[in-house]
Scaffold this motif. Structure first.
Motif, mmCIF file in Angstrom:
data_model
loop_
_atom_site.group_PDB
_atom_site.id
_atom_site.type_symbol
_atom_site.label_atom_id
_atom_site.label_comp_id
_atom_site.label_asym_id
_atom_site.label_seq_id
_atom_site.Cartn_x
_atom_site.Cartn_y
_atom_site.Cartn_z
ATOM 1 N N MET A 164 0.877 -1.318 -0.081
ATOM 2 C CA MET A 164 0.053 -0.168 -0.022
ATOM 3 C C MET A 164 0.866 1.327 -0.026
ATOM 4 O O MET A 164 0.628 2.343 -0.703
ATOM 5 N N ALA A 165 2.000 1.272 0.738
ATOM 6 C CA ALA A 165 2.932 2.339 0.889
ATOM 7 C C ALA A 165 3.470 2.566 -0.532
ATOM 8 O O ALA A 165 3.572 3.524 -0.849
ATOM 9 N N GLU A 166 3.822 1.517 -1.196
ATOM 10 C CA GLU A 166 4.606 1.531 -2.372
ATOM 11 C C GLU A 166 3.487 2.083 -3.573
ATOM 12 O O GLU A 166 3.999 2.989 -4.416
ATOM 13 N N ILE A 167 2.328 1.785 -3.271
ATOM 14 C CA ILE A 167 1.432 2.346 -4.432
ATOM 15 C C ILE A 167 1.058 3.559 -4.253
ATOM 16 O O ILE A 167 0.796 4.542 -5.124
ATOM 17 N N GLN A 168 0.995 4.105 -2.907
ATOM 18 C CA GLN A 168 0.714 5.474 -2.493
ATOM 19 C C GLN A 168 1.966 6.465 -3.063
ATOM 20 O O GLN A 168 1.930 7.407 -3.526
ATOM 21 N N GLU A 169 3.158 5.955 -3.077
ATOM 22 C CA GLU A 169 4.254 6.563 -3.466
ATOM 23 C C GLU A 169 4.341 6.893 -4.862
ATOM 24 O O GLU A 169 4.605 7.469 -5.481
ATOM 25 N N GLU A 170 3.954 5.729 -5.473
ATOM 26 C CA GLU A 170 3.921 5.541 -7.013
ATOM 27 C C GLU A 170 2.790 6.522 -7.616
ATOM 28 O O GLU A 170 2.711 7.200 -8.619
ATOM 29 N N GLY A 171 1.715 6.628 -6.930
ATOM 30 C CA GLY A 171 0.766 7.329 -7.047
ATOM 31 C C GLY A 171 0.717 8.993 -6.939
ATOM 32 O O GLY A 171 0.015 9.638 -7.504
ATOM 33 N N LEU A 172 1.706 9.499 -5.941
ATOM 34 C CA LEU A 172 1.944 10.758 -5.705
ATOM 35 C C LEU A 172 2.989 11.276 -6.800
ATOM 36 O O LEU A 172 3.446 11.570 -7.311
#
Length: 172
Positions: A164-172
């Protein structure tokens, strides 16, 4: 009366009862002690005992009774027979004769029934101990499985949080 001899212990009981019939229980106690030592040395354990009884032989399954417990019960049987003989020998002449035989038969029957009851109780106690040990092992296994499940859940949670953290970082 037929005597089936299944083991060393069974021979001891038959000898005790035969000796008791003639009032020589002191010799029976010695035979019990000697045979007990021989049985322990041979690491032998009876599977069945046949107790002569006035109404017919009593065969007892003792496979679930520890050898030391068997020997304690046989010692109690020997003491019961000694007391029974003394009671039946009303005239004190160390012989069972005449009407004394009826009392002696009753006493031997009581002693054999008591020994059978003692063996049953001992077998039940040992079964309960085994069941308790099994239950304890199952509880330990269950606790280990719960701990492994908790570890797996923690690992899954860590992986999920990382993803989830990885997805959020890629999404920002």
């Amino acid at each position: 009366m037929t005597k089936s001899l299944f083991s060393l212990d069974n021979k001891i009981v038959s000898s005790l009862l035969s000796m008791a019939k003639f009032g020589t229980l002191a010799a029976g106690a010695l035979a019990l002690t000697v045979a007990a030592g021989a049985a322990e040395q041979a690491d032998a354990q009876a599977s069945e005992l046949a107790l002569p009884h006035p109404d017919g032989e009593i065969v007892i399954d003792v496979t679930r009774v520890a050898l030391d417990t068997q020997m304690q019960i046989l010692e109690q049987l020997q003491a019961c027979l000694q007391e029974g003989f003394e009671f039946a020998d009303a005239d004190g002449n160390q012989q069972i004769e005449g009407d004394e035989q009826f009392d002696w038969d009753d006493e031997r029957g009581f002693c054999a029934e008591s020994a059978r009851s003692d063996f049953r109780q001992a077998a039940l106690r040992e079964e309960i101990q085994m069941a308790n040990a099994e239950q304890s092992e199952l509880r330990d296994e269950q606790a280990a499985l719960i701990a492994r499940r908790n570890e797996a859940n923690a690992a899954i949670s860590a992986l999920t949080e990382g993803a989830m953290a990885e997805i959020q970082e890629e999404g920002l």
